[in-house]
Every structure is written in structure tokens, then in C-alpha cells.
Design a protein around this motif. Structure first.
Motif, short mmCIF file in Angstrom:
data_model
loop_
_atom_site.label_atom_id
_atom_site.label_comp_id
_atom_site.label_asym_id
_atom_site.label_seq_id
_atom_site.Cartn_x
_atom_site.Cartn_y
_atom_site.Cartn_z
N THR A 20 0.83 -1.20 0.00
CA THR A 20 0.00 0.00 0.00
C THR A 20 0.87 1.25 0.00
N LEU A 21 0.26 2.33 -0.43
CA LEU A 21 0.93 3.62 -0.40
C LEU A 21 1.32 3.98 1.03
N ASP A 22 0.46 3.67 1.98
CA ASP A 22 0.77 3.95 3.39
C ASP A 22 2.01 3.19 3.86
N GLU A 23 2.15 1.94 3.43
CA GLU A 23 3.34 1.16 3.81
C GLU A 23 4.61 1.78 3.24
N ILE A 24 4.53 2.24 2.01
CA ILE A 24 5.69 2.88 1.39
C ILE A 24 6.04 4.17 2.12
N LYS A 25 5.02 4.98 2.40
CA LYS A 25 5.26 6.25 3.10
C LYS A 25 5.83 6.02 4.50
N GLU A 26 5.35 4.99 5.17
CA GLU A 26 5.89 4.67 6.51
C GLU A 26 7.38 4.32 6.41
N TYR A 27 7.73 3.50 5.43
CA TYR A 27 9.13 3.10 5.24
C TYR A 27 10.01 4.31 4.92
N LEU A 28 9.48 5.21 4.10
CA LEU A 28 10.25 6.39 3.68
C LEU A 28 10.14 7.55 4.67
N LYS A 29 9.36 7.33 5.72
CA LYS A 29 9.14 8.38 6.73
C LYS A 29 8.55 9.65 6.11
N ILE A 30 7.54 9.44 5.26
CA ILE A 30 6.79 10.54 4.66
C ILE A 30 5.46 10.66 5.40
N ASP A 31 5.08 11.85 5.73
CA ASP A 31 3.80 12.09 6.41
C ASP A 31 2.67 11.50 5.56
N PRO A 32 1.82 10.64 6.14
CA PRO A 32 0.74 10.02 5.37
C PRO A 32 -0.23 11.04 4.75
N LEU A 33 -0.31 12.23 5.32
CA LEU A 33 -1.21 13.25 4.80
C LEU A 33 -0.59 14.05 3.65
N ASP A 34 0.71 13.92 3.45
CA ASP A 34 1.41 14.62 2.37
C ASP A 34 1.19 13.84 1.07
N THR A 35 0.44 14.41 0.14
CA THR A 35 0.13 13.72 -1.12
C THR A 35 0.99 14.22 -2.29
N MET A 53 12.67 -1.51 -3.36
CA MET A 53 12.86 -1.08 -4.75
C MET A 53 12.26 0.31 -4.97
N VAL A 54 11.07 0.55 -4.41
CA VAL A 54 10.46 1.88 -4.52
C VAL A 54 11.35 2.90 -3.81
N ALA A 55 11.89 2.51 -2.65
CA ALA A 55 12.79 3.41 -1.91
C ALA A 55 14.03 3.75 -2.74
N GLN A 56 14.54 2.79 -3.52
CA GLN A 56 15.69 3.05 -4.39
C GLN A 56 15.32 4.10 -5.43
N ALA A 57 14.14 3.96 -6.03
CA ALA A 57 13.68 4.96 -7.01
C ALA A 57 13.53 6.32 -6.33
N TRP A 58 12.99 6.32 -5.11
CA TRP A 58 12.80 7.55 -4.35
C TRP A 58 14.14 8.22 -4.04
N SER A 59 15.14 7.41 -3.73
CA SER A 59 16.45 7.97 -3.37
C SER A 59 17.09 8.71 -4.54
N GLU A 60 16.71 8.34 -5.76
CA GLU A 60 17.21 9.03 -6.94
C GLU A 60 16.46 10.32 -7.19
N GLY A 61 15.31 10.47 -6.53
CA GLY A 61 14.56 11.72 -6.60
C GLY A 61 13.39 11.68 -7.56
N PRO A 62 12.21 12.05 -7.05
CA PRO A 62 11.03 12.12 -7.92
C PRO A 62 11.27 13.11 -9.06
N GLY A 63 10.88 12.70 -10.27
CA GLY A 63 10.98 13.58 -11.40
C GLY A 63 12.33 13.60 -12.08
N LEU A 64 13.29 12.85 -11.56
CA LEU A 64 14.60 12.80 -12.21
C LEU A 64 14.59 11.75 -13.31
#
Length: 185
Positions: A4-19, A133-144
Motif C-alpha cells: 500500500t501507499l501507506d506502507e511505502i510512506k511509513e518506510y520512507l518516513k513521509i507524512d501520510p497526509l502529504d500527497t 525497490m520503490v525506496a531506491q527509485a525515491w532515493s534518486e529523486g522524484p521527477g529525475l
């Protein structure tokens, strides 16, 4: 999606309300799940498949693309590719193939199968790989560059630059190979 998106956000320490980055995370969640399922040759969430075309084997076994098989709703057969009729042999499955008391006539694209396939409860190890794997993509930066090309060079563990897909498979290979199904077809 099995993660779930919530599981990914929890792993990445992103506020669940931040869309702000939900589209990026959801897209990569789908991409990563697809890569894992492709590598393992099986589905990790139950999906319904309607009228999948497959070849008759001439034996008492019929193979489908999506595994593991949960249930088979119908098996139809044709000799002229216009008129489809129910196959009249008794049908059973063992999660990896469909069996019958009668031989499935040999042919190319002469069977249509409607069935469901996938894991009822996805393995935790698979979910973890997808999240990482999603975290790896995130570490490269959204939109890159990662969304624009499959050949963006990245460095993993100090090794030389490789494609994003290569790094993902190498990084999680030990876990994924335990779930990989070797196909006979």
C-alpha cells in the motif's frame, strides 16, 4: 497492489497526509511489483484472467501464463477459431498447471481459459523487496531521469554504474530466487 501507499510512506518516513509525491510512489510501486512478478514468473496478488489464449499440448496438462492458479472457471476449445465450446474433460489444477482426465488436443491458440491466479496472502519478503525497490527509485529523486529511461546509470554499493533494473535484481536476487518458478514451457 500488494504494497500500500501507506506502507511505502511509513518506510520512507513521509507524512501520510502529504500527497505531493503520491503519483510518483504509486507509479513506482506498480513498476516494481511488475518487475518482481516478471522475475519470479508468478503473481503475488490474486487477479482474474478472462479468455487467456493458450496452446493445447496433446497431453492431459494445459499451461497458463499466470501462476499460481487459484481457481479455473472455464476451459474452452476450438477447431476453427470461430466457434468455442466448453472442454468436456474433468478439470483440476495444482497451482502450476491445469489437468484433465482427457488429453487437451494439440494446437496453436486453440484454448481459452478463464481463471484466477496469485497469492491469497503475499509473502512478507516479497513486500519488503518491493518497498525497498520503490525506496531506491525515491532515493534518486522524484521527477529525475529514472522515469524517462531504463538506462540511467546509478551506483550501488560502490560498484560501477548500471541500469536501474540491473541494480534492483542484483540487490534482491537472493530473496527473489526463492520465489522464482522455472517454467517448463
Amino acid at each position: 497492489m500488494i504494497v500500500t501507499l501507506d506502507e511505502i510512506k511509513e518506510y520512507l518516513k513521509i507524512d501520510p497526509l502529504d500527497t505531493t509525491h503520491d503519483n510518483f510512489l504509486n507509479r513506482w510501486n506498480g513498476i516494481c511489483q511488475g518487475l518482481v512478478e516478471e522475475f519470479c514468473n508468478q503473481r503475488f496478488e490474486v487477479v482474474s484472467i478472462t479468455d487467456e489464449i493458450t496452446d493445447g499440448t496433446g497431453e492431459k496438462v494445459l499451461y497458463v501464463k499466470n501462476l499460481p492458479i487459484v481457481s479455473v472457471t472455464s476451459v474452452k476449445y476450438t477447431t476453427d477459431y470461430v466457434n468455442w465450446q466448453d472442454f468436456d474433460g474433468e478439470i483440476v489444477n495444482d497451482r502450476y498447471a491445469i489437468y484433465s482426465t482427457r488429453k487437451f488436443p494439440k494446437g496453436n491458440a486453440n484454448f481459452k481459459v478463464t481463471y484466477s491466479a496469485g497469492w491469497q496472502e503475499p509473502p512478507k519478503a516479497i513486500k519488503r523487496v518491493i518497498i525497498e525497490m520503490v525506496a531506491q527509485a525515491w532515493s534518486e529523486g522524484p521527477g529525475l531521469g529514472l522515469l524517462n529511461t531504463g538506462n540511467v546509470g546509478i551506483t550501488a554499493g560502490g560498484s560501477t554504474s548500471r541500469s536501474f533494473r540491473d541494480v534492483l535484481i542484483q540487490r534482491h536476487f537472493e530473496i527473489l530466487k526463492e520465489f522464482r518458478i522455472q517454467r517448463a514451457i
